[in-house]
Structures are given as C-alpha cells and as structure tokens.
Design a protein around this motif. Structure first.
Motif, PDB file in Angstrom:
ATOM      1  N   LEU A 277      -5.045  43.967  36.248  1.00  0.00           N
ATOM      2  CA  LEU A 277      -4.758  43.008  34.901  1.00  0.00           C
ATOM      3  C   LEU A 277      -4.790  41.522  35.401  1.00  0.00           C
TER       4      LEU A 277
ATOM      5  N   ALA B 148      -7.072  38.822  33.139  1.00  0.00           N
ATOM      6  CA  ALA B 148      -6.187  37.678  32.521  1.00  0.00           C
ATOM      7  C   ALA B 148      -7.001  36.567  32.162  1.00  0.00           C
TER       8      ALA B 148
ATOM      9  N   ILE C 151       1.609  37.181  33.960  1.00  0.00           N
ATOM     10  CA  ILE C 151       1.351  38.620  33.385  1.00  0.00           C
ATOM     11  C   ILE C 151       2.755  39.223  33.604  1.00  0.00           C
ATOM     12  N   ASP C 152       3.362  39.830  32.649  1.00  0.00           N
ATOM     13  CA  ASP C 152       4.642  40.730  32.692  1.00  0.00           C
ATOM     14  C   ASP C 152       4.073  42.004  32.656  1.00  0.00           C
ATOM     15  N   PHE C 153       3.843  42.553  34.109  1.00  0.00           N
ATOM     16  CA  PHE C 153       3.229  43.978  34.314  1.00  0.00           C
ATOM     17  C   PHE C 153       4.189  44.961  34.026  1.00  0.00           C
TER      18      PHE C 153
ATOM     19  N   GLU D  47       5.997  45.006  31.114  1.00  0.00           N
ATOM     20  CA  GLU D  47       6.146  45.078  29.868  1.00  0.00           C
ATOM     21  C   GLU D  47       4.950  45.723  29.527  1.00  0.00           C
ATOM     22  N   ALA D  48       3.726  45.474  30.240  1.00  0.00           N
ATOM     23  CA  ALA D  48       2.549  45.928  30.195  1.00  0.00           C
ATOM     24  C   ALA D  48       2.436  47.571  30.349  1.00  0.00           C
ATOM     25  N   CYS D  49       3.372  48.178  30.946  1.00  0.00           N
ATOM     26  CA  CYS D  49       3.189  49.731  31.325  1.00  0.00           C
ATOM     27  C   CYS D  49       3.242  50.244  29.915  1.00  0.00           C
TER      28      CYS D  49
ATOM     29  N   ILE E  24       5.954  49.933  26.618  1.00  0.00           N
ATOM     30  CA  ILE E  24       5.283  49.676  25.121  1.00  0.00           C
ATOM     31  C   ILE E  24       5.943  50.557  24.206  1.00  0.00           C
TER      32      ILE E  24
ATOM     33  N   ARG F 130       3.320  54.260  35.438  1.00  0.00           N
ATOM     34  CA  ARG F 130       2.604  53.817  36.596  1.00  0.00           C
ATOM     35  C   ARG F 130       2.886  53.935  38.137  1.00  0.00           C
TER      36      ARG F 130
END
Length: 562
Positions: free
Chosen positions: A316, A320, A326-328, A330-332, A336, A546
């Motif tokens: 990520l 970028a 990066i809010d990893f 919230e990216a899971c 989402i 993840r």
C-alpha cells in the motif's frame, strides 16, 4: 460455557497452575473439583477419577456449581454447552442441572434398559455441547461432543504414567492431545480396568448418535435431498424457501439471544450480545433479525477486526501517492464491507443502539500473542489454523473503538471493550446454501447433479469442521460463541430442501441482481431491506481481516507451525 478436565489415574491427579488458569479463563464465574475412587479392596488396583470444572454462567437465574453431583448415586457430570431443547422441548432454567435430573431418572431404570436410557438423554439434546459423565453405579465413564462438534473436547493417554485425561483445552507442554471425534458417544468401562492398564483410546466403545439405514443420512440429523429439478424453476422473493428460512433463523436465534443473564460485576444495561461482524451477508442478516427479537433498549456490538499485515502495508505504501498517511486498518476488505453494512443496518433498524466495534491489531501485538494462540488451537497447527484463529481470538477479546449510530468513521471514536459474553457467528451458511466458489464450479461442470454432490460433501463434513479449534480460541476470553445457522432444526430443514430452492445456479444472476450462490439468503436480505448486503461476495476471514500470509506471500496454509 465451561471448562472441564477429567483425569483417570493410578494416583490422585493435580492439574498444573497454567492449565487451571486456562480453564478459569473459559469459566470465570466458578471453579470446582470432585474426586472418586474406582475399584476397591477386592480389586488388584484402585484408580482415582479427578473432575475439574469452571463455569461461565449463561443459563438460569443462578450459577450452577460444577462438577454437578447426583447426591443419591454419587455420579458426576461435567457439562460444557447449551441444551436448547431436550426431547424436543425447550429447556427452562439451567440446562446442566436439567440434564443431571434426566440422567438420575434414566439411572432408575432396570439394568437391562438403564444403559440405553442414559445414552438417550444425550441423544435427545439439541444444541452445542461436550460432556464427561461418570455413571458411578455401573462404573462407566461416558463422554463426547455434539454431532456437529461445536464445543471442544480433547483427550490424551499416557501409558508411562498410567493416566487418561479429557479436557476442553490441551496442556501447552504436552504434544499428545487429540480431538475427541464428534461422531458418537464414547464409553469406557472402568469395571474392566486391569492393574496399571488403562485402555488405549481406540479401545473405547463408541455408540452412534442415531443409527439409520437411509442413504445420505447427514450428521445424525436428516437425509440429504438429492432430487433434481424437472423444469427450470426460478428462485424468487416469493418462493416458499425464503419465508421458511426467515422463520427457521428467528426460531434459532430466539433461545440464543433472549434471556441472557446480566454478567456479574457489570452495571445494568450492559451489552449482552455481540456479532462477529465482517459485514458479509451471513452475519448482517443475523444482526438484522436480532434487532427484531431483542428489547429496544438492548445494545448490540458488531465486532470487526483488521490487522496490520506488514506485507500488505508495504504494498500500500508503495502504491500511495503524496505524503498523506495510509490508514491500513480502514483499507482492510472486511473493514470496508463492515462499515457499509453497518450503515445499512442503521438505516433499516431505527432506534437500535448498534456499536460498530473496530478492533485494530498492530503486528507487534499479533506477535506478542502468537504463543498463546498457538497453544489454544493445538492440536491444530497449520498456518491457516493460526491465521483464522488470530481473527477469532482478537475479535472475542472485544477491545477497540466504537462508532455509534449516526457517527461516521471520521467522527471521534470512543475506546470500548465489549461486555457481551455471547458472540454470534454466521458460520455454516456457505455449506448449507451453496456459498463457496466450488459450488458454482461444480454446477458449471456438471449441472445440478454436480452441485448436489458438492453440497452433500460439504454438509456431510459439518461435524468435521474445526469448531473445536474456534471454541478454544474465543472461549479464552470468557466468551461463548453461538452458531444460529448450525441449529439442528435449521440444518435438517436445509439439507432436506432441494438444491435449486437454496442456490439457483440454473438461472444465473436474475432480475433481482443477486448472484445464485446462497440466493435464498440473499433474497431474504432483500426482503429485510438490505440491497447492498444482498450483493456482498463471499470472503474468507483470514483474507478479509488480513491475517493470512503476514510474512511471506508464498507460505501455504497447510504449512505446519514452527
């Protein structure tokens, strides 16, 4: 929910402090022990039976102290589970005490009928359970797990020390523990023990849960419907199976979410029910139906876990643009999906106090708990076992930040630890209603005959699912996981329903816009007002949160843990 340990040994057996703590983690409300001698002055050898139980009190209006003792005969029961119905009738009050009462009545039968009467008590239980029962008058040790294996029970047999032990969890230092199979009721005849010769585990007598000469009789529950459609009949929102599924789920949820006692040492009004919440179809439909059952003032925690996966984070960051962090979490994928489904629940359940509990697990914390999780899931010991268990373990701990209804992800998040001691899981829906990719593949290759064979394979091994592993991972926090889709009556209805009334692969994606896999459940989601949820794709927990392949993308799920 309880922790149980029973040891048969030549000398009195003391459990280790570490094992005692693990058992108390499962059952923090009470710790008890009983001891019985087997054999006597006319026997060449006497043996000691040591019973240990810890209790998580979730049934009735009091803490039922275990081990449960039948005062007249001296028989002892260690009960870990939930008897929702016995003999087809709902159970009022504490179920463990109710089971002991029935065992006492069965023990009063004449010797010729007594054996089967006792077995029939356990055969008549609907619900998840594991048990060990010492039938003292007959000097028999009877034990087993429910026919779907929803509760953990392990055994070990040490010939050197002359000890046989049964336990909810394994001792970390002992690699000899194995799962008790969920395929019947086991009996060890203690009257036949010879001096220093406890029988090996394969010498135990096994009695079937239910014998049947019917073909495709599944998990001692029902007969699988292998019929094929005579014409192309589309599954729609008006199809009887959609309404039947809704009723089956409500009937399954009712005893699982109503009447849960207030947890000790918490204030009134604390949350009692939480959902393992990925935002997927199965768990969100359950959450929506729970709303219809619970009193309006009861809150529900939706526990959503996301992990810092170094391999994914590196990718990520590489992709970028700019300097924005990066809010990893919230990216899971599950985060989402979870937030989207949470918003849909908020819309269709006005007034319900849902807490979207975002559990963020740093990689350092994952490593810090690795030894504990590895110990809990033993004898399961693969990379896939560990990645699944991580997600369940940290979800059950329930520590994160809470988004209440009407607050978005950008609003201030309140630190929150869930007080709920009952967790709901959507597990089982994919096997029953055709939710895996392999079901669609089987249909594409061989049509409905191939789909039926694949569904039959899946439901036939429901009792072989790794639910004992999952039970050990989550119960460590004093929580009990309940599986509404695995209610015996719902499972019986599902396997006796023709395949095309559950997953309508013969019509592809129909006018409703939902895919064929688990279409009966997707159509129910539409009826409940959740169009977005109805279209959600299946995603395995280890990939959605993840936890899979944290160090290397080349690690296989079958690789043994080092």
């Amino acid at each position: 929910m309880c922790g149980i340990h029973v040891a048969l040994s030549a000398i009195p057996h003391a459990i280790s402090p570490q094992l005692k703590q693990c058992l108390c983690n499962r059952g923090p409300d009470y710790f008890g022990q009983e001891e019985r001698r087997v054999g006597g002055i006319n026997s060449p050898q006497s043996w000691t039976l040591t019973f240990t139980s810890t209790v998580l009190a979730l049934r009735g209006d009091h803490i039922a102290k275990q081990p449960l003792v039948e005062s007249t005969s001296g028989s002892v029961l260690c009960w870990n589970g939930e008897a929702w119905r016995v003999g087809g009738h709902p159970v009022d009050g504490n179920d463990g005490e109710g089971i002991l009462t029935l065992l006492k009545k069965a023990s009063a039968f004449a010797p010729a009928a007594r054996h089967d009467a006792i077995l029939d008590v356990f055969r008549s239980v609907e619900g998840p359970f594991a048990f060990v029962y010492y039938d003292k008058p007959a000097e028999r040790l009877i034990f087993g797990r429910d026919r779907l294996g929803r509760r953990s029970l392990l055994f070990t047999h040490d010939e050197a020390s002359g000890t046989l032990a049964l336990c909810s969890i394994a001792e970390a230092s002992d690699p000899s523990w194995k799962e008790v199979e969920a395929d019947g009721i086991y009996i060890l005849n203690l009257a036949q023990l010879q001096q220093h010769a406890i029988p090996a585990t394969h010498e135990r007598a096994k009695h079937e849960w239910l014998s049947s000469d019917q073909a495709d009789f599944i998990s001692s529950i029902g007969t699988f419907n292998k019929s094929l459609p005579s014409a192309n009949s589309a599954l729609t929102a008006l199809s009887p199976s959609v309404g039947m599924l809704k009723q089956q789920l409500l009937d399954s949820l009712r005893p699982r979410v109503l009447g849960i006692p207030q947890p000790p040492s918490t204030s009134a009004g604390e949350t009692r029910v939480a959902m393992l919440f990925s935002g997927g179809l199965d768990c969100t439909v359950l959450a929506r139906l729970v709303h219809d059952l619970l009193e309006p003032d009861q809150a529900v925690d939706l526990i959503n876990v996301a992990f810092e996966n170094p391999r994914v984070v590196a990718q990520l960051e590489k992709e970028a643009k700019g300097d924005e962090p990066i809010d990893f979490y919230e990216a899971c994928p599950d985060r989402i999906t979870g937030r989207k489904s949470f918003a849909e629940l908020e819309r269709v359940c006005p007034g319900r106090a849902f807490c979207f509990l975002a559990v963020n697990v740093p990689y350092s914390e994952t490593l810090a708990h690795r030894r504990q999780v590895t110990s809990l899931i033993y004898p399961h010991n693969t990379e896939m076992d560990l990645s699944i268990a991580y997600a369940l373990y940290f979800a059950a701990r329930g520590q994160g930040s809470c988004s209440s209804p009407s607050s978005g992800r950008d609003s201030p998040q309140e630190p929150h630890t869930s007080s709920a001691r009952v967790l709901l899981s959507g597990l089982g829906a994919d096997e029953l209603f055709g939710g895996y990719v392999r079901h669609a593949t089987a249909f594409s290759r061989q049509g409905y005959p191939g789909l039926v064979d694949e569904l039959l394979l899946d439901v036939g091994r429901l009792g072989k699912r790794n639910l004992g592993r999952d039970d050990r991972a989550m119960s460590h926090w004093g929580k009990e996981v309940r599986f509404p889709f695995l209610d015996e009556r719902l499972v019986r209805w599902a396997i006796e329903t023709p395949a095309w009334e559950k997953c309508d692969f013969g019509n592809g994606e129909d006018v409703t816009g939902v895919e064929a896999g688990k279409r009966v459940l997707r159509l129910l989601a539409l009826e409940l007002g959740m169009r977005g949820v109805a279209k959600e794709k299946k995603r395995a927990i280890q990939f959605g949160s993840r936890t899979a392949k944290m160090e290397s993308g080349r690690v296989k799920g079958t690789t043994l843990l080092s």
